[in-house]
Design an enzyme around this catalytic site. Structure first.
Site, PDB file in Angstrom:
ATOM      1  N   VAL A  11      54.501  75.994  35.934  1.00  0.00           N
ATOM      2  CA  VAL A  11      53.726  74.791  35.603  1.00  0.00           C
ATOM      3  C   VAL A  11      53.369  73.995  36.858  1.00  0.00           C
ATOM      4  O   VAL A  11      52.216  73.602  37.065  1.00  0.00           O
ATOM      5  CB  VAL A  11      54.523  73.909  34.597  1.00  0.00           C
ATOM      6  CG1 VAL A  11      53.901  72.533  34.457  1.00  0.00           C
ATOM      7  CG2 VAL A  11      54.575  74.601  33.242  1.00  0.00           C
ATOM      8  N   ASP A  30      60.007  71.468  45.814  1.00  0.00           N
ATOM      9  CA  ASP A  30      60.987  72.225  45.026  1.00  0.00           C
ATOM     10  C   ASP A  30      62.291  72.231  45.812  1.00  0.00           C
ATOM     11  O   ASP A  30      62.280  72.173  47.048  1.00  0.00           O
ATOM     12  CB  ASP A  30      60.504  73.673  44.810  1.00  0.00           C
ATOM     13  CG  ASP A  30      61.148  74.323  43.598  1.00  0.00           C
ATOM     14  OD1 ASP A  30      60.461  74.455  42.569  1.00  0.00           O
ATOM     15  OD2 ASP A  30      62.342  74.667  43.678  1.00  0.00           O
ATOM     16  N   ASN A 208      54.655  73.638  19.808  1.00  0.00           N
ATOM     17  CA  ASN A 208      55.319  74.926  20.037  1.00  0.00           C
ATOM     18  C   ASN A 208      56.054  75.400  18.781  1.00  0.00           C
ATOM     19  O   ASN A 208      56.048  76.586  18.458  1.00  0.00           O
ATOM     20  CB  ASN A 208      56.300  74.831  21.213  1.00  0.00           C
ATOM     21  CG  ASN A 208      55.594  75.118  22.538  1.00  0.00           C
ATOM     22  OD1 ASN A 208      54.381  75.308  22.565  1.00  0.00           O
ATOM     23  ND2 ASN A 208      56.345  75.138  23.615  1.00  0.00           N
ATOM     24  N   ALA A 252      51.697  90.265  14.255  1.00  0.00           N
ATOM     25  CA  ALA A 252      53.077  90.720  14.023  1.00  0.00           C
ATOM     26  C   ALA A 252      53.518  91.579  15.205  1.00  0.00           C
ATOM     27  O   ALA A 252      52.697  92.207  15.871  1.00  0.00           O
ATOM     28  CB  ALA A 252      53.134  91.521  12.728  1.00  0.00           C
ATOM     29  N   CYS A 260      59.306  79.580  26.721  1.00  0.00           N
ATOM     30  CA  CYS A 260      59.087  78.355  25.941  1.00  0.00           C
ATOM     31  C   CYS A 260      59.536  78.437  24.481  1.00  0.00           C
ATOM     32  O   CYS A 260      60.387  77.662  24.062  1.00  0.00           O
ATOM     33  CB  CYS A 260      57.616  77.962  26.004  1.00  0.00           C
ATOM     34  SG  CYS A 260      57.136  77.412  27.651  1.00  0.00           S
TER      35      CYS A 260
HETATM   36  P1  NAD Z   1      60.117  77.392  36.402  1.00  0.00           P
HETATM   37  O1  NAD Z   1      61.539  77.758  36.251  1.00  0.00           O
HETATM   38  O2  NAD Z   1      59.112  78.432  36.713  1.00  0.00           O
HETATM   39  O3  NAD Z   1      59.974  76.255  37.522  1.00  0.00           O
HETATM   40  C1  NAD Z   1      60.799  75.158  37.623  1.00  0.00           C
HETATM   41  C2  NAD Z   1      60.989  74.843  39.094  1.00  0.00           C
HETATM   42  O4  NAD Z   1      61.722  73.615  39.205  1.00  0.00           O
HETATM   43  C3  NAD Z   1      61.792  75.898  39.850  1.00  0.00           C
HETATM   44  O5  NAD Z   1      61.048  76.358  40.951  1.00  0.00           O
HETATM   45  C4  NAD Z   1      63.063  75.167  40.274  1.00  0.00           C
HETATM   46  O6  NAD Z   1      63.545  75.611  41.544  1.00  0.00           O
HETATM   47  C5  NAD Z   1      62.582  73.730  40.329  1.00  0.00           C
HETATM   48  N1  NAD Z   1      63.636  72.729  40.194  1.00  0.00           N
HETATM   49  C6  NAD Z   1      64.633  72.689  39.289  1.00  0.00           C
HETATM   50  N2  NAD Z   1      65.387  71.594  39.482  1.00  0.00           N
HETATM   51  C7  NAD Z   1      64.844  70.924  40.521  1.00  0.00           C
HETATM   52  C8  NAD Z   1      65.160  69.701  41.177  1.00  0.00           C
HETATM   53  N3  NAD Z   1      66.203  68.982  40.796  1.00  0.00           N
HETATM   54  N4  NAD Z   1      64.391  69.309  42.205  1.00  0.00           N
HETATM   55  C9  NAD Z   1      63.329  70.040  42.596  1.00  0.00           C
HETATM   56  N5  NAD Z   1      62.981  71.208  41.993  1.00  0.00           N
HETATM   57  C10 NAD Z   1      63.725  71.642  40.974  1.00  0.00           C
HETATM   58  O7  NAD Z   1      59.743  76.626  35.056  1.00  0.00           O
HETATM   59  P2  NAD Z   1      58.274  76.464  34.402  1.00  0.00           P
HETATM   60  O8  NAD Z   1      57.983  77.657  33.577  1.00  0.00           O
HETATM   61  O9  NAD Z   1      57.311  76.023  35.431  1.00  0.00           O
HETATM   62  O10 NAD Z   1      58.565  75.264  33.398  1.00  0.00           O
HETATM   63  C11 NAD Z   1      58.756  73.948  33.835  1.00  0.00           C
HETATM   64  C12 NAD Z   1      58.745  73.036  32.626  1.00  0.00           C
HETATM   65  O11 NAD Z   1      57.473  73.107  31.966  1.00  0.00           O
HETATM   66  C13 NAD Z   1      59.758  73.422  31.553  1.00  0.00           C
HETATM   67  O12 NAD Z   1      60.219  72.252  30.934  1.00  0.00           O
HETATM   68  C14 NAD Z   1      58.948  74.256  30.594  1.00  0.00           C
HETATM   69  O13 NAD Z   1      59.485  74.234  29.291  1.00  0.00           O
HETATM   70  C15 NAD Z   1      57.615  73.530  30.628  1.00  0.00           C
HETATM   71  N6  NAD Z   1      56.467  74.353  30.292  1.00  0.00           N
HETATM   72  C16 NAD Z   1      56.389  75.650  30.696  1.00  0.00           C
HETATM   73  C17 NAD Z   1      55.279  76.409  30.377  1.00  0.00           C
HETATM   74  C18 NAD Z   1      55.181  77.849  30.796  1.00  0.00           C
HETATM   75  O14 NAD Z   1      54.348  78.568  30.255  1.00  0.00           O
HETATM   76  N7  NAD Z   1      55.991  78.315  31.749  1.00  0.00           N
HETATM   77  C19 NAD Z   1      54.230  75.853  29.621  1.00  0.00           C
HETATM   78  C20 NAD Z   1      54.319  74.525  29.232  1.00  0.00           C
HETATM   79  C21 NAD Z   1      55.455  73.781  29.569  1.00  0.00           C
END
Ligand code: NAD
Length: 432
Positions: A11, A30, A208, A252, A260
């Site tokens: 994201v 990050d 979702n 299906a 997610c």
């Molecule tokens: P991800 O695991 O790919 O990325 C998260 C990043 O955050 C990682 O790189 C991690 O190192 C970093 N991180 C964690 N704690 C940290 C901190 N304290 N300080 C700095 N960086 C930190 O996750 P994602 O798939 O990008 O999802 C992120 C959020 O968005 C989640 O809540 C997810 O549910 C939501 N989301 C994801 C999607 C999807 O398709 N992946 C879609 C919509 C919403």
């Protein structure tokens, strides 16, 4: 605008690159230093169509920067997006440690007004906690606003989804926050829905959960279809043509997975429980999904009888096509279950092989579908990559020890495969 994004995963990177492409100055941060060091050199740690080019271009024109210093990111951006992971805890609740950590960091390092935008998927009322946390740790009395801006992008088409989203949801409390956020998103020219913060937070989980419900519904229906000899694809088509229902998410298969749906349905059930509501529909959705995975496994067992020492080829490891994401992938669950029963597994995926090597042990990684099929007793299609839709079946049949195809995503025409001499097992295609 000067924007910072904390959390550079699927994201954060997509949002950061897309905001930079729109002409903003973006800093992506990050706490994973290795990831950031790679990104500084233009090495993108995930596969997402178009993302590499977008990051390379915006690094070059200096609209996009990367840092592992949250402090620097807080100083750089007037608008700060929180996009860290919110994984599931053992009890199903979302782990909000990262969110709290970032909120504290923002409070300690802000040197003027900041607009903090919650983009990660979080339980309703998380923004209240973010506000409290910032108010507790803030050093000087700088003003700030908190906004909920849930993300709806889908891996595999994330850039397109960001730029052409059906709606942009903004949960805001102040006129200033509303103005900044609408200015920021205005160039995309997409429908913007302004709500209060709690509604915005709920919209994400509700959406979702509803999509997961559609998938579990059609999966449950596939069981009926198998029993009576109907074809779930035809039934889904007939349902989907009704505008009130729509054709999306009525496919299906081997059960939903990914980063997610499993996590968010579980979190939503837990939130409801905590609020004193027994969310029975959602519990049934989750249970149907678990059941579907067992059902597919049983179908394979019913065709092969004994699994031990059988060679099984699995095409597709990612939880869906056009991504390398393996989190909660139903394919991986299936492979683990078959391996546990003593099968020898050969796998192939167009993009997820490198990541799979970290999570799958004792499987043979193959260069292409035909190598995977070679000498196998059964071929399972677990992810509907386009590449698998266009296989050379005659070549495949020559390679297989036994011409048995388990079409876990219903991408093939059963009649055609039967004509070519395959035993075809689909999901809800009329063969239990
Ligand atoms: P991800 O695991 O790919 O990325 C998260 C990043 O955050 C990682 O790189 C991690 O190192 C970093 N991180 C964690 N704690 C940290 C901190 N304290 N300080 C700095 N960086 C930190 O996750 P994602 O798939 O990008 O999802 C992120 C959020 O968005 C989640 O809540 C997810 O549910 C939501 N989301 C994801 C999607 C999807 O398709 N992946 C879609 C919509 C919403």
């Amino acid at each position: 605008m000067n924007i910072s994004i904390i959390g550079s995963g699927y994201v954060g990177l997509v949002s950061g690159a897309c905001f930079a492409e729109l002409g903003n100055q973006v800093v992506c941060a990050d706490n994973d230093k290795k990831k950031i060091n790679g990104l500084k050199k233009g090495i993108v740690p995930i596969y997402e169509p178009g993302l590499q080019e977008l990051i390379t271009n915006n690094l070059k024109n200096k609209r996009l920067k990367f840092t592992s210093s949250i402090k620097d990111a807080v100083k750089a951006g007037e608008v700060i997006f929180i996009a860290v992971g919110t994984p599931a805890l053992e009890n199903g609740e979302a782990d909000l440690t990262g969110i709290e950590n970032v909120a504290r960091n923002i409070a300690q390092n802000m040197d003027g007004y900041r607009l903090i935008v919650e983009k990660s998927t979080v339980p309703v009322e998380t923004c209240v906690w973010i506000k409290k946390t910032i108010a507790t740790y803030i050093k000087d009395k700088h003003k700030f606003d908190v906004v909920s801006n849930p993300e709806f992008l889908r891996e595999g088409s994330a850039i397109n989804d960001f730029n052409h989203s059906d709606r942009i949801v903004l949960g805001v409390e102040s006129a200033k926050a509303k103005q900044i956020m609408t200015d920021l998103y205005q160039p995309l020219n997409r429908p913007i829905l302004i709500t209060n913060i709690k509604s915005a937070e709920l919209i994400k989980h509700a959406s979702n959960a509803f999509l997961a419900t559609k998938i579990s519904f059609i999966n449950a229906l596939s069981r009926i279809c198998d029993r009576v000899g109907a074809d779930v694809k035809e039934v889904a088509q007939g349902m989907g043509l009704d505008n009130r229902i729509g054709r999306h998410f009525l496919h299906a298969g081997i059960g939903y997975g990914g980063s997610c749906f499993p996590k968010d349905t579980e979190a939503f059930i837990t939130i409801a429980d905590k609020l004193g509501y027994d969310f029975q529909i959602l519990k049934a959705v989750r249970n149907t999904n678990d059941e579907q995975k067992r059902y597919v496994l049983q179908k394979i067992k019913d065709s092969l009888w004994i699994i031990k020492d059988k060679t099984i080829a699995v095409l597709g490891l990612a939880f869906k096509p056009n991504t390398d994401d393996l989190r909660n992938s139903s394919s991986i669950d299936l492979i683990n279950a078959l391996a546990q029963d003593g099968a020898r597994i050969k796998v192939y995926d167009p993009k997820a092989m490198e990541k799979a090597k970290r999570v799958l042990k004792d499987v043979t990684f193959c260069k292409n579908p035909y190598q995977a099929a070679s000498n196998a007793d059964c071929l399972i299609v677990a992810t509907e990559w386009n590449e698998f839709k266009e296989l050379d079946f005659r070549k495949l049949k020559k390679r297989l020890k036994r011409a048995l195809i388990v079409d876990g995503r219903n991408i093939y025409d059963p009649k055609l495969l039967k004509k070519l001499g395959f035993t075809y097992i689909g999901i809800g295609r009329g063969n239990e």
